[in-house]
Write a protein that holds these residues in place. Structure first.
Motif, mmCIF file in Angstrom:
data_model
loop_
_atom_site.group_PDB
_atom_site.id
_atom_site.type_symbol
_atom_site.label_atom_id
_atom_site.label_comp_id
_atom_site.label_asym_id
_atom_site.label_seq_id
_atom_site.Cartn_x
_atom_site.Cartn_y
_atom_site.Cartn_z
ATOM 1 N N GLU A 68 -3.637 -9.056 8.381
ATOM 2 C CA GLU A 68 -2.957 -9.057 9.684
ATOM 3 C C GLU A 68 -1.599 -8.375 9.649
ATOM 4 N N ASN A 69 -1.037 -8.177 8.447
ATOM 5 C CA ASN A 69 0.246 -7.487 8.311
ATOM 6 C C ASN A 69 0.084 -6.006 7.970
ATOM 7 N N GLY A 70 -1.158 -5.527 7.944
ATOM 8 C CA GLY A 70 -1.408 -4.121 7.659
ATOM 9 C C GLY A 70 -1.449 -3.777 6.185
ATOM 10 N N LEU A 95 -11.265 -8.544 7.275
ATOM 11 C CA LEU A 95 -12.264 -9.272 6.501
ATOM 12 C C LEU A 95 -13.297 -9.956 7.383
ATOM 13 N N ASP A 96 -12.925 -10.299 8.616
ATOM 14 C CA ASP A 96 -13.831 -11.024 9.507
ATOM 15 C C ASP A 96 -14.674 -10.122 10.411
ATOM 16 N N ASP A 144 2.198 3.623 0.825
ATOM 17 C CA ASP A 144 3.608 3.534 0.470
ATOM 18 C C ASP A 144 3.816 2.071 0.111
ATOM 19 N N GLY A 145 3.837 1.759 -1.180
ATOM 20 C CA GLY A 145 3.811 0.368 -1.626
ATOM 21 C C GLY A 145 2.434 -0.207 -1.339
ATOM 22 N N ASP A 146 2.372 -1.294 -0.561
ATOM 23 C CA ASP A 146 1.073 -1.857 -0.185
ATOM 24 C C ASP A 146 0.743 -1.564 1.279
ATOM 25 N N ARG A 147 1.509 -0.659 1.882
ATOM 26 C CA ARG A 147 1.323 -0.303 3.288
ATOM 27 C C ARG A 147 0.497 0.975 3.405
ATOM 28 N N ILE A 148 -0.523 0.929 4.254
ATOM 29 C CA ILE A 148 -1.381 2.091 4.494
ATOM 30 C C ILE A 148 -0.618 3.083 5.369
#
Length: 153
Positions: A108-110, A84-85, A42-46
């Motif tokens: 970190e913001n999902g 990423l880490d 939904d937008g850039d949110r999984i």
């Protein structure tokens, strides 16, 4: 090897779909890109993940044509993600324990950044093991250092 190392090789491309899209739309994406799952956003949110096995489970539970159903009816809404880490060895353990073949990469913001498959993880682990093997072979085969010899006379 870390997820960001894997993504340097494979890229950050992710195929996504919205929860309101139809299963027919989903099937087209799976076929077009020759992939096994699609991240639902939904937008850039999984908001979910839908895989081939979700389609098979739905087909097995009904005789109805599911192609007109919205993706939200099939998707898994509790999605395991990685960062990423994260180390690929840890990803392999998570994928094995939870029987998942794809992990979206999120910040970190999902927000969705990429996706890593079990194939990506296996390839990375094999690369690491091959590098370690080659290093050990070179170490064992090299001449020992001569060093300085000091005569006590």
């Amino acid at each position: 090897m870390r997820v960001h190392d894997v993504l340097k090789r494979k890229g950050h491309d992710v195929v996504t779909i919205t929860p309101d899209a139809t299963v027919a739309d989903l099937l087209k994406l799976l076929n077009e890109y020759k992939i096994g799952s699609v991240v639902v956003v939904d937008g850039d949110r999984i908001v979910g993940l839908v895989a081939e096995r979700d389609i098979v489970a739905q087909l097995a539970s009904t005789e109805d044509d599911i192609r007109r159903l919205p993706v939200r009816q099939l998707m898994e809404s509790e999605v395991r993600v990685c960062s990423l880490d994260d180390d690929t060895a840890d990803l392999a353990a998570v994928m094995t324990e939870y029987r998942v073949r794809h992990l979206p990469v999120a910040d970190e913001n999902g927000r969705l950044l990429a996706i890593v498959s079990i194939g990506d993880v296996v390839k990375a682990r094999l690369g690491t093991l091959t590098d370690e093997r080659n290093h050990l072979i070179n170490y064992v085969q090299q001449e020992p250092p001569k060093g300085r010899v000091i005569s006590g006379e």
